[in-house]
Enzyme design. Sequence first.
Site, mmCIF file in Angstrom:
data_model
loop_
_atom_site.group_PDB
_atom_site.id
_atom_site.type_symbol
_atom_site.label_atom_id
_atom_site.label_comp_id
_atom_site.label_asym_id
_atom_site.label_seq_id
_atom_site.Cartn_x
_atom_site.Cartn_y
_atom_site.Cartn_z
ATOM 1 N N ASN A 104 1.307 -1.345 0.187
ATOM 2 C CA ASN A 104 -0.240 0.563 -0.116
ATOM 3 C C ASN A 104 1.273 1.304 -0.031
ATOM 4 O O ASN A 104 2.081 1.043 1.120
ATOM 5 C CB ASN A 104 -0.849 0.046 1.272
ATOM 6 C CG ASN A 104 -1.872 1.017 1.598
ATOM 7 O OD1 ASN A 104 -2.691 1.702 0.711
ATOM 8 N ND2 ASN A 104 -1.853 2.035 1.621
ATOM 9 N N HIS A 106 0.842 5.218 1.144
ATOM 10 C CA HIS A 106 -0.038 6.263 1.915
ATOM 11 C C HIS A 106 0.933 7.291 2.353
ATOM 12 O O HIS A 106 1.858 7.377 2.253
ATOM 13 C CB HIS A 106 -0.004 5.530 3.433
ATOM 14 C CG HIS A 106 -0.923 6.324 4.383
ATOM 15 N ND1 HIS A 106 -1.895 6.065 4.307
ATOM 16 C CD2 HIS A 106 -0.538 7.391 5.095
ATOM 17 C CE1 HIS A 106 -2.410 7.612 4.909
ATOM 18 N NE2 HIS A 106 -1.314 7.810 6.076
ATOM 19 N N SER A 133 4.941 7.177 2.767
ATOM 20 C CA SER A 133 5.053 5.820 3.261
ATOM 21 C C SER A 133 4.252 4.499 2.209
ATOM 22 O O SER A 133 3.608 4.202 1.884
ATOM 23 C CB SER A 133 5.118 5.806 4.162
ATOM 24 O OG SER A 133 5.252 6.412 5.502
ATOM 25 N N ASP A 142 -3.090 0.758 8.079
ATOM 26 C CA ASP A 142 -1.599 1.175 7.573
ATOM 27 C C ASP A 142 -0.775 1.920 8.356
ATOM 28 O O ASP A 142 0.267 2.478 9.242
ATOM 29 C CB ASP A 142 -2.363 3.100 7.610
ATOM 30 C CG ASP A 142 -3.423 3.541 6.766
ATOM 31 O OD1 ASP A 142 -3.044 3.160 5.701
ATOM 32 O OD2 ASP A 142 -3.863 5.097 6.933
#
Length: 201
Positions: A104, A106, A133, A142
């Site tokens: 992912n 972020h 990130s 997250d």
Amino acid sequence: MNGIVLISGNGSNLQSIIDHSTAIDLDIKAVISNHSSAYGLKRAEHANIPTHTLSHKQFSSREKFDQALSNIINQYNPEIIILAGFMRILSAKFTHQYSGKMLNIHPSLLPKFPGLNTHQRVIESKERQHGVSIHFVTEQLDRGPIIAQASVDICDTDTTESLTERVLLEEHKLFPKVIHWFTQGRLKLKGNHAMLDGKVL
Ligand code: GAR
């Protein structure tokens, strides 16, 4: 390496990944969005990549949506699942199913500012640094092991828009680089650590 990209919106990160895909040895088998209006779907179509829309509004629970989503993903048997602006919280079961192969991006320097509206919150908090990130996805939102970050300095004149733009420039460079580490077999999740070339990041 075969991959799937999940999006919810504009898809500028998707575009950067498409543009780098040959260089980073990524074969994007499909792009999936939870919004039919996501501009990223058009970007995928322009690149002749199959698209799917799966509206979360059609499902009575998060788990049912996630099950339908994984049914689509699993048709392609991907080795990597890339969350490129996919704005859905994922169930624990879903994240476990793809543990170690789901990344992912972020827009903050995690662990600072998980969640939404990061640019606005960073400005309000009078931070001097901000950034992006990339992390492995785990069941905690997250909070998965961080793989790489890039930072930008915040100026007094910055607005949410100017900061969004500057962070996105970093996102577009960093994500293809990290995906390439993964397709080369250099990046792994071991326990709760991201490892590059056998060393903890
Ligand atoms: C990006 O800034 C990405 O980091 C962020 O959404 C934006 C998508 O832009 N992701 C998240 O906030 C995930 N929680 P894009 O659609 O133009 O790539």
